[in-house]
Motif scaffolding. Sequence first.
Motif, PDB file in Angstrom:
ATOM      1  N   GLY A 110       5.447  44.453  25.363  1.00 25.03           N
ATOM      2  CA  GLY A 110       6.279  45.822  25.378  1.00 25.03           C
ATOM      3  C   GLY A 110       5.293  46.740  25.277  1.00 25.03           C
ATOM      4  N   THR A 111       4.676  46.551  23.921  1.00 28.38           N
ATOM      5  CA  THR A 111       3.757  47.547  23.234  1.00 28.38           C
ATOM      6  C   THR A 111       2.412  47.722  24.230  1.00 28.38           C
ATOM      7  OG1 THR A 111       4.425  47.468  21.179  1.00 28.38           O
ATOM      8  CG2 THR A 111       2.047  48.234  21.409  1.00 28.38           C
ATOM      9  N   ALA A 112       2.114  46.496  24.617  1.00 29.34           N
ATOM     10  CA  ALA A 112       0.716  46.548  25.473  1.00 29.34           C
ATOM     11  C   ALA A 112       0.989  47.163  26.828  1.00 29.34           C
ATOM     12  CB  ALA A 112       0.158  44.987  25.661  1.00 29.34           C
ATOM     13  N   ILE A 348      17.340  47.495  42.988  1.00 30.06           N
ATOM     14  CA  ILE A 348      17.291  46.109  42.553  1.00 30.06           C
ATOM     15  C   ILE A 348      17.560  45.874  41.170  1.00 30.06           C
ATOM     16  CG2 ILE A 348      15.764  44.000  42.718  1.00 30.06           C
ATOM     17  CD1 ILE A 348      14.581  45.332  45.291  1.00 30.06           C
ATOM     18  N   LEU A 349      16.661  46.541  40.406  1.00 30.13           N
ATOM     19  CA  LEU A 349      16.846  46.270  38.744  1.00 30.13           C
ATOM     20  C   LEU A 349      18.357  46.521  38.448  1.00 30.13           C
ATOM     21  CD1 LEU A 349      13.633  47.920  37.608  1.00 30.13           C
ATOM     22  CD2 LEU A 349      14.141  45.341  37.853  1.00 30.13           C
ATOM     23  N   ALA A 350      18.914  47.536  39.047  1.00 29.26           N
ATOM     24  CA  ALA A 350      20.472  47.647  38.566  1.00 29.26           C
ATOM     25  C   ALA A 350      21.180  46.557  39.047  1.00 29.26           C
ATOM     26  CB  ALA A 350      20.903  49.104  39.256  1.00 29.26           C
ATOM     27  N   TRP A 378      14.608  42.515  28.128  1.00 26.59           N
ATOM     28  CA  TRP A 378      13.463  42.822  27.824  1.00 26.59           C
ATOM     29  C   TRP A 378      12.645  42.719  29.048  1.00 26.59           C
ATOM     30  CZ3 TRP A 378      10.204  44.736  23.945  1.00 26.59           C
ATOM     31  CH2 TRP A 378      11.040  45.040  22.698  1.00 26.59           C
ATOM     32  N   ASN A 379      12.855  41.682  29.908  1.00 30.37           N
ATOM     33  CA  ASN A 379      12.179  41.724  31.098  1.00 30.37           C
ATOM     34  C   ASN A 379      12.319  42.969  32.142  1.00 30.37           C
ATOM     35  OD1 ASN A 379      11.266  38.908  30.732  1.00 30.37           O
ATOM     36  ND2 ASN A 379      13.085  38.020  31.511  1.00 30.37           N
ATOM     37  N   LEU A 380      13.536  43.508  32.039  1.00 31.41           N
ATOM     38  CA  LEU A 380      13.862  44.694  32.741  1.00 31.41           C
ATOM     39  C   LEU A 380      12.934  45.864  32.121  1.00 31.41           C
ATOM     40  CD1 LEU A 380      17.638  44.924  33.019  1.00 31.41           C
ATOM     41  CD2 LEU A 380      15.995  44.227  34.698  1.00 31.41           C
TER      42      LEU A 380
END
Length: 391
Positions: A110-112, A348-350, A378-380
């Motif tokens: 997530g940070t990267a 799509i994500l929703a 986390w994937n979202l």
Amino acid sequence: MELSFSPPSSLGISALNTHRNTSSHQPKISIKPTSKSFDLFFKSSKPFPSSTEIYSLKRSSKLAPNRHYRRNPIWACSQAGAAGSDPILNKISDFKDACWRFLRPHTIRGTALGSTALVARALIENTNLIKWSLVLKAFSGLFALICGNGYIVGINQIYDIGIDKVNKPYLPIAAGDLSVQSAWLLVIFFAVAGVLIVGLNFGPFITSLYCLGLFLGTIYSVPPLRFKRFPVIAFLIIATVRGFLLNFGVYHATRAALGLPFEWSSPVAFITTFVTLFALVIAITKDLPDVEGDRKYNISTLATKLGVRNIAFLGSGLLLVNYVGAVLAAIYMPQDFSRSLMIPAHTILALSLVFQTWVLEQANYTKEAISGFYRFIWNLFYAEYIIFPFI
């Protein structure tokens, strides 16, 4: 994907029959598996073993190196080769594995991704100012962010050993793979290295933001304050560090490196707001798999107070607000955002979030289902940063 073991092929059986016909006077040898754990592995009905189960299997194999698995001679030969390898190299390999788990890889990703996306956005907005001399500075900044991330998650593990033995027994300190003394040396190294890199390369303002992030991560985990005990304060700390400080700080530092004063752009204002709310959702849902240990050690979280189902629906609802806001921003601000990407991508994500929430409900909120739901959150998070430079 289902893990399975295939018996020898018909060719092997034919060869065995030929050998039997030509040498029938030789005694027959009965081959039986000698490992109960090996049989249990094949009898398992789970198509996807959990990370704890995989780790337990790995640990049990380390504790019993002299077992012979005649059922798979190739595996046995590889084990024999490993047993004869250099013990120093084995220790180094084990230490590297423990350090990687100590860093909590999903937070590093997530940070990267976040820092890379923000730098990319700043460069896209100012392509005429791109210089190859800035590459080294960018990588040093990324390393400093990973150090800060390592310090925060590391200090939390040092003070959560008892809880992690219940909730996350695969973490290196709780599992006994990393000593507390080694953990302290690592977090001190991360803090010192990160502050030095930022101080030498990015000036006093960014250094002060970086130190603020380390300070907030410290008071989140370390007694006597240990603000993780108080849900609202804990959520605000996580949202501030992973949401506002990371996005604002990286974008500010990138513009300064390009010789530009700080200036909000609509996409950067959007991602900072979006991710700050998203980090709040992560802060809420991260406690879902940990309810058992939190109750045992009297850690008060919304999940222990309101229940897993209610918190799952709350987190999903907040994320849906995020996605609706993204679609509306694209509709009402076409001059600042790409409608052709923003609207379908966030729709799509929703919808995928709604589906995963339904899957969790159908699974009756088992621990495995809750862990899968949290990984999906986390994937979202990663997905948003992947599409951000192009919105």
